[in-house]
Design an enzyme around this catalytic site. Structure first.
Site, PDB file in Angstrom:
ATOM      1  N   ASN A   1      -1.364  -6.833 -10.113  1.00 37.49           N
ATOM      2  CA  ASN A   1      -0.088  -6.906 -10.311  1.00 37.49           C
ATOM      3  C   ASN A   1       0.893  -7.582  -9.318  1.00 37.49           C
ATOM      4  O   ASN A   1       1.180  -6.659  -8.565  1.00 37.49           O
ATOM      5  CB  ASN A   1       0.449  -5.637 -11.032  1.00 37.49           C
ATOM      6  CG  ASN A   1       1.827  -5.539 -11.273  1.00 37.49           C
ATOM      7  OD1 ASN A   1       2.463  -6.673 -11.415  1.00 37.49           O
ATOM      8  ND2 ASN A   1       2.177  -4.246 -11.342  1.00 37.49           N
TER       9      ASN A   1
ATOM     10  N   LYS B   1       4.007  -8.246  -9.406  1.00 31.91           N
ATOM     11  CA  LYS B   1       5.116  -7.878  -9.430  1.00 31.91           C
ATOM     12  C   LYS B   1       6.316  -9.116  -9.295  1.00 31.91           C
ATOM     13  O   LYS B   1       5.825 -10.038  -9.630  1.00 31.91           O
ATOM     14  CB  LYS B   1       5.587  -6.652  -8.735  1.00 31.91           C
ATOM     15  CG  LYS B   1       4.557  -5.554  -8.697  1.00 31.91           C
ATOM     16  CD  LYS B   1       4.820  -4.281  -7.922  1.00 31.91           C
ATOM     17  CE  LYS B   1       3.719  -3.342  -8.257  1.00 31.91           C
ATOM     18  NZ  LYS B   1       3.914  -1.967  -7.707  1.00 31.91           N
TER      19      LYS B   1
ATOM     20  N   HIS C   1       4.940  -0.362 -17.490  1.00 30.35           N
ATOM     21  CA  HIS C   1       4.879  -0.082 -15.931  1.00 30.35           C
ATOM     22  C   HIS C   1       5.816   0.823 -15.414  1.00 30.35           C
ATOM     23  O   HIS C   1       7.135   0.696 -16.074  1.00 30.35           O
ATOM     24  CB  HIS C   1       4.780  -1.306 -15.058  1.00 30.35           C
ATOM     25  CG  HIS C   1       4.528  -1.013 -13.632  1.00 30.35           C
ATOM     26  ND1 HIS C   1       5.373  -0.730 -12.778  1.00 30.35           N
ATOM     27  CD2 HIS C   1       3.234  -1.305 -12.905  1.00 30.35           C
ATOM     28  CE1 HIS C   1       4.648  -0.551 -11.592  1.00 30.35           C
ATOM     29  NE2 HIS C   1       3.265  -0.924 -11.915  1.00 30.35           N
TER      30      HIS C   1
ATOM     31  N   GLU D   1       7.740   1.168 -13.052  1.00 35.38           N
ATOM     32  CA  GLU D   1       8.810   0.378 -12.452  1.00 35.38           C
ATOM     33  C   GLU D   1       9.791  -0.192 -13.580  1.00 35.38           C
ATOM     34  O   GLU D   1      11.016  -0.325 -13.561  1.00 35.38           O
ATOM     35  CB  GLU D   1       8.490  -0.701 -11.616  1.00 35.38           C
ATOM     36  CG  GLU D   1       8.078  -0.290 -10.315  1.00 35.38           C
ATOM     37  CD  GLU D   1       7.099  -1.149  -9.587  1.00 35.38           C
ATOM     38  OE1 GLU D   1       6.810  -2.466  -9.808  1.00 35.38           O
ATOM     39  OE2 GLU D   1       6.563  -0.567  -8.584  1.00 35.38           O
TER      40      GLU D   1
ATOM     41  N   GLU E   1      -1.185   5.060 -13.387  1.00 35.28           N
ATOM     42  CA  GLU E   1      -0.743   4.869 -12.333  1.00 35.28           C
ATOM     43  C   GLU E   1       0.102   6.219 -11.897  1.00 35.28           C
ATOM     44  O   GLU E   1       1.606   6.047 -12.367  1.00 35.28           O
ATOM     45  CB  GLU E   1       0.037   3.749 -12.236  1.00 35.28           C
ATOM     46  CG  GLU E   1      -0.908   2.533 -12.365  1.00 35.28           C
ATOM     47  CD  GLU E   1      -0.363   1.278 -12.055  1.00 35.28           C
ATOM     48  OE1 GLU E   1      -0.777   0.651 -11.205  1.00 35.28           O
ATOM     49  OE2 GLU E   1       0.906   0.899 -12.326  1.00 35.28           O
TER      50      GLU E   1
ATOM     51  N   GLY F   1       2.679   1.934  -4.113  1.00 37.55           N
ATOM     52  CA  GLY F   1       3.357   1.129  -3.187  1.00 37.55           C
ATOM     53  C   GLY F   1       3.352   2.121  -1.703  1.00 37.55           C
ATOM     54  O   GLY F   1       4.063   1.779  -0.958  1.00 37.55           O
TER      55      GLY F   1
ATOM     56  N   SER G   1      -1.876   2.193  -4.871  1.00 37.67           N
ATOM     57  CA  SER G   1      -2.576   2.355  -3.663  1.00 37.67           C
ATOM     58  C   SER G   1      -4.046   1.773  -3.597  1.00 37.67           C
ATOM     59  O   SER G   1      -4.873   2.336  -2.598  1.00 37.67           O
ATOM     60  CB  SER G   1      -2.105   3.583  -2.704  1.00 37.67           C
ATOM     61  OG  SER G   1      -0.655   3.152  -2.444  1.00 37.67           O
TER      62      SER G   1
END
Ligand code: PGA
Length: 254
Positions: A12, A14, A99, A101, A169, A175, A214
């Site tokens: 991904n 992003k 996702h 985010e 996730e 991250g 991660s």
């Protein structure tokens, strides 16, 4: 890992990637062993601006190209949005929906995510549906119930192992360099498997359940060995060919 299920490792990117970064993708394609596709599927979910170029370069080879989000409608007055049909037209074969985010930055709800997954299917794309708890929810002991609720609300009826992939996730692992213990991942993936089988029967039993957050070459092997982990959704480490190839290698060896 589930014995019968072929793993998927999806990168991904992003909001990263300019035309100049295509070279990294070419390096990935060049580094993929000829027999990789026998044991693992590989994909990069690229920014929309790069999908056509990457899909063109990837051709029908071992690397698929996906999008990162889509609108629920096929077309219309939605300035700045992109439809699943547009992603398919550009050469994508899958799209990430829900996702964390997107859920956090754009207030996307489970029902929004469900509609986007249906849009993906309508366009012939695989929907990679993301779920995961926050740190506060985990500390409160609610991780499993939060994820079960997200699955219930975000996964449409009619989901099959062919049209849907689930990515667990944990938000706090994205991250950050932090990962849950193998035991926590096993517990969560077992709970997800049970929920999906309960609702979708055989389809839930054979659906791919990815772990994301991660994932690096150094921990990919350990995560892959966890029962009911059928691949990875990889953010930061998918931007560098060497790292992504290292993760693919860990999955192809297991
Ligand atoms: P990360 O991101 O691998 O950089 O933690 C994962 C993701 O958000 O899909």
């Amino acid at each position: 890992m589930s014995a019968r299920i072929k793993p998927l490792v999806a990168g991904n990117w992003k909001m990263n990637g300019l035309k100049s970064n295509q070279a990294e993708f070419y390096k990935m394609i060049a580094g993929i062993p000829d027999d990789l596709a026998e044991s693992v599927d590989a994909m990069i979910c690229a920014p929309a601006t790069l999908i056509a170029a990457l899909a063109d370069k990837a051709g029908k080879g071992a690397m698929a190209v996906g999008g990162q989000d889509c609108h629920a409608e096929a077309s219309g007055a939605h300035t700045g949005d992109i439809s699943a049909e547009m992603l398919a037209d550009a050469g994508a074969s899958a799209v990430i929906v829900g996702h964390s985010e997107r859920r956090a930055d754009h207030g996307e709800t489970d029902s929004d995510v469900r509609a986007k997954a249906q849009a993906a299917w309508r366009a012939g794309l695989v929907a990679i549906i993301c779920v995961g708890e926050t740190e506060t929810q985990r500390k409160a002991g609610d991780a499993v119930s939060v994820v079960e609720r997200q699955l219930e609300g975000s996964v449409p009826d009619g989901a099959t192992a062919e049209n849907t992939v689930i990515a667990y996730e944990p938000v706090w692992a994205i991250g950050t360099g932090l990962t849950p213990t193998a035991g926590d991942v096993a517990d969560m993936h077992k709970a997800m498997r049970q929920a999906l089988v309960g609702r979708l029967a055989d389809a839930g039993g054979s659906m791919r359940l990815l772990y994301g957050g991660s994932v690096k070459p150094a921990n990919a092997g350990e995560l892959m060995a966890v029962s009911n982990v059928d691949g990875a959704l990889v953010g930061g480490a998918s931007l560098k060919a060497d790292d992504f190839l290292g993760i693919l290698d860990a999955y192809s060896r297991s």
